[in-house]
Design a protein around this motif. Structure first.
Motif, short mmCIF file in Angstrom:
data_model
loop_
_atom_site.label_atom_id
_atom_site.label_comp_id
_atom_site.label_asym_id
_atom_site.label_seq_id
_atom_site.Cartn_x
_atom_site.Cartn_y
_atom_site.Cartn_z
N ASP A 116 33.77 32.09 33.53
CA ASP A 116 34.03 32.66 31.85
C ASP A 116 34.97 32.32 31.01
O ASP A 116 35.70 33.71 32.08
N PRO A 117 35.10 31.92 30.67
CA PRO A 117 36.82 31.57 29.54
C PRO A 117 37.38 32.91 29.42
O PRO A 117 38.33 33.61 29.60
N GLU A 118 36.60 34.01 28.71
CA GLU A 118 37.34 35.07 27.69
C GLU A 118 36.99 36.28 28.91
O GLU A 118 37.50 36.81 28.81
N ALA A 119 35.88 36.20 30.49
CA ALA A 119 36.43 37.06 31.58
C ALA A 119 37.41 36.77 32.43
O ALA A 119 38.04 37.42 32.11
N MET A 120 38.09 35.53 32.39
CA MET A 120 39.16 34.57 33.17
C MET A 120 40.71 35.14 32.02
O MET A 120 41.49 34.97 32.87
N ARG A 121 40.07 34.99 30.82
CA ARG A 121 41.77 36.00 30.21
C ARG A 121 41.88 37.17 30.16
O ARG A 121 42.97 37.20 30.18
N GLY A 122 40.34 37.60 29.82
CA GLY A 122 40.87 39.46 30.90
C GLY A 122 41.56 39.82 32.30
O GLY A 122 42.60 40.54 32.10
N TYR A 123 40.75 38.58 32.90
CA TYR A 123 41.17 38.99 34.09
C TYR A 123 42.79 38.10 34.29
O TYR A 123 43.65 39.31 35.06
N VAL A 124 42.85 37.52 33.95
CA VAL A 124 44.36 37.24 34.34
C VAL A 124 45.37 37.78 33.63
O VAL A 124 46.27 38.75 33.82
N ARG A 125 45.47 38.41 32.15
CA ARG A 125 45.88 39.05 31.67
C ARG A 125 46.55 40.29 32.14
O ARG A 125 47.57 41.09 32.03
N ARG A 126 45.81 40.69 32.13
CA ARG A 126 45.56 42.55 33.30
C ARG A 126 46.31 42.20 34.91
O ARG A 126 47.30 43.13 35.09
N LEU A 127 46.38 41.12 35.24
CA LEU A 127 46.82 40.85 36.44
C LEU A 127 48.65 40.62 36.03
O LEU A 127 49.51 40.40 37.21
N VAL A 128 49.45 39.66 34.89
CA VAL A 128 50.52 39.84 34.96
C VAL A 128 50.56 41.24 34.45
O VAL A 128 51.82 41.76 34.85
#
Length: 557
Positions: free
Chosen positions: A61-73
């Motif tokens: 899921d592109p939207e879910a992955m963008r949020g997930y990666v953003r939180r990690l960074v």
């Protein structure tokens, strides 16, 4: 060096492949952590390599992955390891695109590489780095110890420390002056930190501070200041300058240097305490009129001081106005803001720089100093007094400029108790030590009466006695002596006070005094008889005439 993402990628046993963030592989890895949570951020400290199989997240899921990666960074995660062949045969493109967009390194972990192997590799690399740091620290400690025990002492230690850090190091004495620096050019850099060193010295030991890079210096550096001393009072300050924050091995080296310099400083202090006790014995012999015995006891330590003209300085801590009754004597050398201890440090430091003998003896709430006439210690005494006078003047100006009582209270100096009052004798020799001490005590008394920081005995001997009358007790005595005459004059029955002043100023010459007053000499004779009757004292007595004249001078202002 701690492990990095690059070192893990190059680890032949792990077989990791880079899918994103190729330009950030030099980032250090603090730990490798496994988490399948949708939001693992609350359990992150920053600096981790996060390992996942995407068991609970929709990695496609592109939207879910963008949020997930953003939180990690944002949480400081330095890399993401994705295991293929478990839940996904390949790393989903949505996750790859999200990692590339955020610049987060993304590593593909093959199925045959367990997460445990990656964790062990990171742990082993961290342990190896810490072992290297400890080993390097112990080696630096051995080198610094050998340097400290050598003939050059602290100077050699600073040179070794600077070489180990790849920067510079400097040592400041108790007065804040640079006593040693390495390399040689560092002395100029260290001298520019005098204000920062002074602020650190005002704090109870142990204390430390970090000074930012000098913006005007092309070779901008980062400086750490560390106080030295086992008591509450700073005995010295160590400064180290580097182009980056200290690493673990460098920190070990600095801590070793602090310990060694503290031991050196305290050992020197113990020797000075022993010298001080010897100096007290020498002083007692001098004051008892036994200069030959004093020379024998002084030996080479103070012998040179007694063979030439010297001055005696007597110092006391100034009392904050209005607190004289409540103040209690305090021995020199106690408390973090001890004024006598600060004065002693300044004089001893100035003398040591030119190898000048100086005898400093705490005496209850006083400090007694014997210093060569015209030497560095006497000059340092005068400089110390000028600094206190300047501080008082500045504080007085701030108080005067304050508009409200609250402002005046805030502007008033709160370090009055940190001032000292000094009395300095004329040059004397050993056989006249008692006379010199008496002169210094007289000068000290005058300094207190006049509100001065320093008074030299020559000023007292060469000046007028009239300034000594500016004392409230003297004025009270004078007012009491003349009160009856002033009461008489207030009734309009004759100007006895003015007539007495004119007669005394003319040394009892009737015609001259009468002419000054514009009256007949018989009138003046009558007035002087009335003075004798009212006071009940004879003007033929020279002591009476002297007391009356001084009383008139004391009340003339």
């Amino acid at each position: 060096m701690p492990p990095t993402l690059a070192s893990l990628v190059h680890h032949s046993a792990l077989k990791l492949a880079v899918l994103a963030g190729e330009d950030r592989l030099d980032t250090p890895v603090r730990w490798a952590h496994v988490s399948e949570l949708v939001d693992p951020v609350p359990w992150m400290d920053g600096g981790e390599l996060l390992l996942i199989t995407a068991m609970k997240i929709d990695a496609e899921d592109p939207e879910a992955m963008r949020g997930y990666v953003r939180r990690l960074v944002r949480a400081g995660v330095v890399g993401l390891g994705f295991a293929v062949g478990v839940n996904y045969e390949q790393v989903p493109s949505a996750l790859i695109e999200a990692a590339r967009a955020e610049g987060l390194p993304l590593l593909e972990v093959p199925r045959r590489t367990p997460f445990l192997a990656i964790t062990k590799a990171v742990s082993a690399a961290i342990a190896a780095d810490q072992y290297r740091a400890v080993t390097a620290g112990f080696e630096a400690q051995r080198e610094l110890t050998r340097a400290a025990l050598g003939a050059d002492g602290p100077a050699a230690l600073l040179a070794r420390l600077a070489a180990h850090l790849g920067g510079w190091a400097a040592l400041y004495d108790a007065s804040g002056a640079v006593v040693a620096a390495a390399p040689d050019w560092a002395e100029r850099r260290a001298a520019r930190l005098s204000a920062d060193v002074e602020r650190l010295r005002e704090r109870p030991a142990p204390a430390s501070a970090v000074v930012g890079a000098d913006p005007d210096d092309e070779g901008a550096d980062r400086v750490e200041l560390q106080s030295l001393g086992t008591g509450r009072r700073t005995r010295a300050v160590l400064a180290v300058g580097t182009d980056a924050p200290l690493g673990t091995a460098d920190r070990y080296a600095v801590h070793s240097a602090i310990a060694l310099l503290t031991l050196t400083t305290e050992r020197s202090r113990a020797l000075r305490d022993a010298e001080q006790r010897l100096g007290a014995a020498v002083l007692r012999m001098l004051l008892a009129g036994e200069p030959d015995h004093a020379r024998t006891v002084a030996g080479e330590l103070y012998g040179g001081l007694l063979d030439a003209p010297f001055r005696v300085l007597v110092a006391e801590a100034a009392t904050v106005p209005g607190e004289a009754e409540a103040a209690e004597p305090r021995d020199a050398g106690t408390g973090p803001h001890d004024p006598l201890g600060g004065l002693a440090d300044a004089l001893e430091t100035a003398a040591s720089r030119v190898a000048e003998p100086v005898l400093v003896v705490p005496d209850g709430g006083r400090l007694i100093v014997l210093a060569p006439d015209g030497g560095a210690a006497v000059a340092a005494c005068a400089e110390h007094a000028r600094a206190i006078e300047a501080r008082r003047s500045a504080a007085k100006s701030r108080t005067t400029a304050a508009r409200t009582p609250r402002d005046r209270t805030a502007a008033a100096p709160d370090d009055g108790s940190a001032d000292v009052v000094l009395g300095l004798s004329a040059p004397n020799v050993a056989v006249a030590a008692a006379t010199a001490c008496h002169q210094a005590e007289q000068a000290l008394s005058v300094a207190r009466r006049r509100g001065r920081v320093l008074v030299e005995h020559e000023e007292v001997a060469a000046g007028s006695v009239l300034p000594l009358l500016a004392d409230e007790a003297v004025r009270a005595f004078a007012d009491g002596m003349l009160r009856a005459l002033r009461d008489h004059d207030a009734t309009g029955r004759g100007d006895l006070v003015a007539s007495l002043r004119a007669w005394l100023s003319r040394h009892g010459q009737w015609d001259a005094a009468a002419a000054d007053l514009g009256v007949h000499r018989h009138t003046l004779r009558y007035r002087m008889r009335r003075v004798e009757e009212i006071l009940g004292r004879s003007l033929d007595d020279p002591d009476v005439r002297m007391e009356l004249w001084l009383a008139l001078k004391a009340t003339s202002k």
